[in-house]
Design an enzyme around this catalytic site. Structure first.
Site: not given
Ligand code: 4NP
Length: 164
Positions: A15, A18, A20-22, A132
């Site tokens: 993602c 790294n 939240c989703r992955s 996201d």
């Molecule tokens: P992820 O979520 O891609 O699922 O880990 C996010 C984590 C952090 C951010 C965006 C999405 N950020 O903008 O910091």
């Protein structure tokens, strides 16, 4: 990554951050693999296209939804690198942005297959993004879990039926 077996099939979930989703997808996939007694055949890891959260543990909201389902998540976050396309057999992007960024990172040595995780979601109905959830509320994390769980289940079914 789990202990290395030379002949195991390696899946990398990717993602943006790294956190939240992955990590949730990695945790769900590992859990399903363990449930099926297939730890010697599959390995999983996760990474982010961005570097902002490198070294951090998974987001507490992802940890919390995973806890509800008896799943523990692994950190720390790391950034994806070109060598991942050689180390892994299958790289799974969570959304179209991730897919585009991953595609531009691949070089001539890339052997991994690059897909989006929700290509394996039987309820995707043409929407192939895991959205996201970072700036939203806890319900977004529950939705991510549901999509990821359906997709990982189907993915593992397909991989095991292909391998025989
Ligand atoms: P992820 O979520 O891609 O699922 O880990 C996010 C984590 C952090 C951010 C965006 C999405 N950020 O903008 O910091």
């Amino acid at each position: 990554m789990a202990s290395s077996q030379n002949d195991s099939f390696r899946v990398l979930f990717v993602c943006l951050g790294n956190i939240c989703r992955s990590p949730l997808a990695e945790g769900v996939f590992r859990h399903l693999v363990r449930d099926e007694g297939l730890e010697d055949r599959f390995e999983a890891d996760s990474a982010g296209t961005g570097a902002w959260h490198v070294g951090e543990d998974p987001d507490p909201r992802s940890q919390s939804v995973a806890d509800k389902h008896g799943i523990s998540l692994q950190g720390p976050a790391r950034q994806v690198e070109p060598a991942d396309f050689v180390r892994f057999d299958l790289v799974l992007a969570m959304d179209e942005d991730n897919l585009r960024n991953l595609d531009s990172l691949r070089d001539g040595n890339a052997s991994a297959d690059l897909r989006r995780l929700r290509e394996f979601d039987p309820e995707a109905e043409g929407d192939l993004d895991v959205p996201d959830p970072y700036y939203g509320g806890p319900r977004g994390f529950d939705r991510v879990y549901e999509m990821v769980e359906r997709s990982c289940r189907t993915l593992l079914d397909e991989l095991t039926s292909e391998a025989g």
